[in-house]
Scaffold this motif. Structure first.
Motif: not given
Length: 380
Positions: A362-366
């Motif tokens: 996963g990326n850009d998870l916040r």
């Protein structure tokens, strides 16, 4: 001896003429300013290595910058009207962003940089035409959205539906701008603004199947320029960091100077978090990260923070003030951080979630999206 001197003297005008091709002069005239007013200029050569920070006093409403420039520069100019420092001028005052070349030009206004008129800059004229073609600068679109929100009544500003409507219009304008930038890059493969357009489009889009052929169609000089090579690295890094790919390994030093390798964390679910002490959204996310870290650390969750700071003291102060207990590394090169370049980071915060096997999942998870993913992975 006399002949040699005369020959050297004859060469001086030629040398001066040659050198002038690589210089710029910016003359500003802003009326009715405080005697303590000061102007700050930060610029970077888009196509070649080079850049500088400079500042000058405003004397009787006039200021001047001169410098060396072999290509096209992108810059930020900020005016401290009352001499109250650069940071206030940049973040809460009078700042503009523009491009210029090795040329002599003027900036004039009755009251501020925001209302300045440019004269004599061919590069700025080209930039003006480019911005009209794509729908304006992103700062102008953001400013317009803020104006729309603030123009609402107190009741409207308290209404979540009103906020959503303003946000939807803002996002549509940004989306339309991105599409126009891609088209501009396709239509203008020999223009530096074609390269700038594609670079900005790539910041917003991860679809490298669309970006790559447009990049390859740019002329060789642009592709081999500083910005062109940086864009090539980002295109490759996006391909390296898509979900399912093995996370690129790296080694970087922690706050005590000890080397830390990503591979050392195999067997754990790792959030590779890019941040900086000066990044307000990064700092705002830290309380949530602390809560998730406390919840899942014993279940094999680790955070590896990579700071894009250049000042070690500010980096360490932010870690201490926010009380963030995970692993922290940095090479203190700011936006030149080698791991940031490797992972194609163009803005912070930016995060990559990595599986115990070392694969990107996963990326850009916040915020809630990160919390939901961690619960899915670790609440077993």
């Amino acid at each position: 001896m006399k002949k040699t001197f005369l020959l050297f003297a004859a060469l001086i005008p030629m040398l001066a003429k040659s050198q002038s091709k690589n210089t710029f002069t910016i003359t500003g005239k802003i009326g009715n300013l405080d005697p303590n007013a000061r102007v700050y200029l930060d610029w970077t050569d888009v196509l070649n290595d080079g850049g500088k920070e400079d500042s000058v006093d405003v004397v009787n409403g006039t200021f001047k910058f001169t410098g060396e420039l072999s290509g096209v520069a992108t810059c930020r100019m900020a005016l401290a009207h009352h001499g109250d420092g650069k940071m206030k001028a940049v973040y809460a005052g009078d700042a503009i962003y523009f491009n210029f070349g090795p040329e002599n030009f003027t900036i004039t206004s009755k009251d501020s940089l925001a209302n300045a008129v440019f004269k004599g800059s061919k590069v700025h004229d080209q930039e003006d035409a480019y911005n009209k073609k794509i729908g304006g600068q992103i700062m102008a679109i953001t400013k317009n959205a803020n104006y729309e929100f603030n123009a609402g009544t107190p009741e409207q500003r308290a209404d979540s539906n009103f906020l959503k409507e303003v946000d939807m219009r803002f996002r549509k304008r940004v989306g339309d701008r991105n599409a126009a930038q891609l088209q501009f890059a396709k239509d203008n493969p020999n223009s530096v603004f074609g390269l700038i357009a594609l670079s900005e489009y790539t910041n917003m889009s991860k679809n490298m199947e669309v970006v790559t052929p447009v990049y390859n169609a740019l002329n060789a000089k642009l592709r081999n320029s500083k910005k062109g090579l940086e864009l090539d690295k980002r295109i490759k890094s996006v391909k390296l960091t898509t979900p399912g790919a093995e996370a690129p390994n790296f080694t970087m030093k922690d706050t005590n100077g000890n080397p830390v390798s990503l591979k050392d964390l195999r067997g754990k679910t790792v959030l590779l978090e890019f941040w900086a002490s000066w990044c307000s959204p990064c700092r705002a996310e830290n309380p949530n990260l602390k809560a998730q870290y406390a919840m899942y650390k014993e279940k094999g969750f680790e955070i590896l923070g990579v700071s894009l700071d250049s000042d070690k003291k500010k980096w360490e102060e932010a870690i201490a003030k926010d009380g963030i207990p995970w692993i922290h590394v940095s090479d203190l090169k700011g936006w030149g951080n080698e791991v940031g370049i490797l992972y194609g980071v163009t803005g912070v915060p930016a995060g990559f979630l990595i599986s115990p096997e070392g694969k990107i999942i996963g990326n850009d998870l916040r915020g809630e999206s990160l919390n939901k993913k961690l619960a899915e992975l670790l609440n077993k």
